[in-house]
Design a protein around this motif. Sequence first.
Motif, mmCIF file in Angstrom:
data_model
loop_
_atom_site.group_PDB
_atom_site.id
_atom_site.type_symbol
_atom_site.label_atom_id
_atom_site.label_comp_id
_atom_site.label_asym_id
_atom_site.label_seq_id
_atom_site.Cartn_x
_atom_site.Cartn_y
_atom_site.Cartn_z
ATOM 1 N N PHE A 134 0.651 -1.264 -0.097
ATOM 2 C CA PHE A 134 -0.131 0.008 0.009
ATOM 3 C C PHE A 134 0.905 1.303 -0.146
ATOM 4 O O PHE A 134 0.555 2.222 -0.747
ATOM 5 N N ARG A 135 1.969 1.245 0.853
ATOM 6 C CA ARG A 135 2.825 2.308 0.827
ATOM 7 C C ARG A 135 3.636 2.771 -0.564
ATOM 8 O O ARG A 135 3.778 3.759 -0.903
ATOM 9 N N LYS A 136 3.866 1.363 -1.060
ATOM 10 C CA LYS A 136 4.598 1.477 -2.473
ATOM 11 C C LYS A 136 3.996 1.940 -3.432
ATOM 12 O O LYS A 136 4.478 2.800 -4.116
ATOM 13 N N LEU A 137 2.526 1.751 -3.642
ATOM 14 C CA LEU A 137 1.610 2.150 -4.411
ATOM 15 C C LEU A 137 1.421 3.794 -4.273
ATOM 16 O O LEU A 137 1.031 4.428 -5.249
ATOM 17 N N GLY A 138 1.739 4.385 -2.897
ATOM 18 C CA GLY A 138 1.529 5.558 -2.662
ATOM 19 C C GLY A 138 2.896 6.547 -2.997
ATOM 20 O O GLY A 138 2.952 7.625 -2.557
ATOM 21 N N VAL A 173 -6.983 -2.670 8.942
ATOM 22 C CA VAL A 173 -7.337 -1.339 8.336
ATOM 23 C C VAL A 173 -7.174 -0.204 8.886
ATOM 24 O O VAL A 173 -6.721 1.085 8.189
ATOM 25 N N HIS A 174 -6.898 -0.109 10.180
ATOM 26 C CA HIS A 174 -6.677 1.435 10.872
ATOM 27 C C HIS A 174 -4.999 1.628 10.597
ATOM 28 O O HIS A 174 -4.563 2.786 10.624
ATOM 29 N N PHE A 207 -1.437 5.241 6.201
ATOM 30 C CA PHE A 207 -0.626 5.647 5.210
ATOM 31 C C PHE A 207 -1.692 6.098 3.975
ATOM 32 O O PHE A 207 -1.297 6.362 2.667
ATOM 33 N N ALA A 208 -2.856 6.105 4.137
ATOM 34 C CA ALA A 208 -3.830 6.410 2.854
ATOM 35 C C ALA A 208 -3.713 7.723 2.449
ATOM 36 O O ALA A 208 -3.866 8.725 3.050
ATOM 37 N N PRO A 209 -4.009 8.079 1.239
ATOM 38 C CA PRO A 209 -4.176 9.268 0.721
ATOM 39 C C PRO A 209 -5.607 9.837 0.971
ATOM 40 O O PRO A 209 -6.483 9.160 1.264
ATOM 41 N N GLU A 223 -12.244 9.495 2.864
ATOM 42 C CA GLU A 223 -11.498 9.469 1.786
ATOM 43 C C GLU A 223 -10.537 8.511 2.220
ATOM 44 O O GLU A 223 -10.098 7.478 1.222
ATOM 45 N N LYS A 224 -9.669 8.506 3.332
ATOM 46 C CA LYS A 224 -8.815 7.336 3.545
ATOM 47 C C LYS A 224 -9.272 6.141 3.611
ATOM 48 O O LYS A 224 -8.695 5.171 3.075
ATOM 49 N N PHE A 225 -10.531 5.782 4.144
ATOM 50 C CA PHE A 225 -11.125 4.603 4.501
ATOM 51 C C PHE A 225 -11.411 4.188 3.042
ATOM 52 O O PHE A 225 -11.203 2.821 3.069
ATOM 53 N N MET A 226 -12.086 4.822 2.455
ATOM 54 C CA MET A 226 -12.393 4.352 0.886
ATOM 55 C C MET A 226 -11.259 3.999 0.246
ATOM 56 O O MET A 226 -11.195 2.991 -0.896
ATOM 57 N N ALA A 227 -10.147 4.687 0.400
ATOM 58 C CA ALA A 227 -8.775 4.346 -0.412
ATOM 59 C C ALA A 227 -8.164 3.111 -0.029
ATOM 60 O O ALA A 227 -7.836 1.914 -0.594
#
Length: 428
Positions: free
Chosen positions: A157-161, A279-280, A285-287, A293-297
């Motif tokens: 997930f972090r790599k995709l970010g 999930v938390h 790390f979510a945009p 928005e972060k949750f949906m990402a």
Amino acid sequence: MAEEAAISIDPRIFISEPYITCPKCSTKNFGVLIMTGGNDNYTRRCTKCWYSQRFDLPVLEKHIIYLDQFAISNMMLALNAKLGKTEKVDKFWLKLFEKLERLHRLQLIEIPDSTFHRTESKLGKYAPLKKMYDHFSGGTTFLDAPTIRRFQVASKFRKLGGEKDTEITKDDVLENSHGSWGGRIYVTVDSKVDPKDVEAERNARERIADSLKATFERWQKEKGMAFPDWFKEEGLAWGKAMSQRYAQALVNYGQAIENGTSAFDPSTFFEFWDEQVLVHSLITFAPGKDRHEKFMAVVNFLSSEEMLDIPFNEIAASLWAAIAHQAAHGGRKLPPNRGMASDVEMISTLLPYVDAMLVDREMAGLLSFGDVQRKIAKYDTKILSLADKEDIFGYLDSIEAKMTPQHLKLVEEVYGKDWVKPYLEMYE
């Protein structure tokens, strides 16, 4: 008043052989002060003049070998005369113990334990089994499976970010460095096994076995599908299930609050603990500008095909796809047994972090299945099984063959020449 008993301890008992000449008093009493593991140095102390000196040790590159529970069990039976089965056990297991013991004491290999060992041992003869895997691991243990999986998912997930250097390494998933010199003493505590935990584990396995039986029957009818179809199906299922179980945790909290009970009641709070932590963690790390928005990402990520190349998920999906292929196209007539789900979980979680893995014949067969073999080739993990016992010893011999004379000399300086003798008296 009765006099208090006094205990006197001679500090010399903490100094052991091999003894060399003391640089200060010139007597041959300069011994090794007890090592406790995790060391990059050791200390010598003279039993006569008490002069001490520290010596640095080089960082080691040990081969990490993982032993499936059946190997731990058979080696225990081969050594434990109290159980009366030493003569009935294949002599191969005693020979294997001696070889592993030698390489382990030569500081050439590491044999970590895991939560899988602990869980499996609780279902059998816990104390003697624990003694065997503790003996080899010396405290080097894998983190629990949910934690390793969370690390891998977060890394992706972090790599995709856009983050770099998020790869999870052996050092990230092992407690105690696998490059350190082993200690002479390892202290462990035997915990009691709660019969309720054993019963719960057995019931869980029965439920999983029943579920697999139904799935297997479905696979048998899917004649038009191929390995890639099942791989994608299985690979996408894990992330979606995590999202659904997290949503159920929120529902449980809402119901608890509505009913006027505590949302932190153990029956509610810990039911989907791993899903909540995952999930938390990803949300951090979510945009996105806000939590929604972060949750949906995170939810979108868990349902995406990006999940297919996360190591544990790719390996597990490959193994299940291989079983599905065998069920539909011949080669497997019976559904997986109770232990299959645990074996798949163990292999998929730990395989990327070991140099070799000793598994049973069935799992070795699945790992050699063409499509599975191509998926795991990137990890360069040697798969060992009883299907080729000579291959096992050939691999172990190749490790010792690479040992330098300098390394052997240093081992003898630190531990003594008799150190490499196998501890066959473990259960006496």
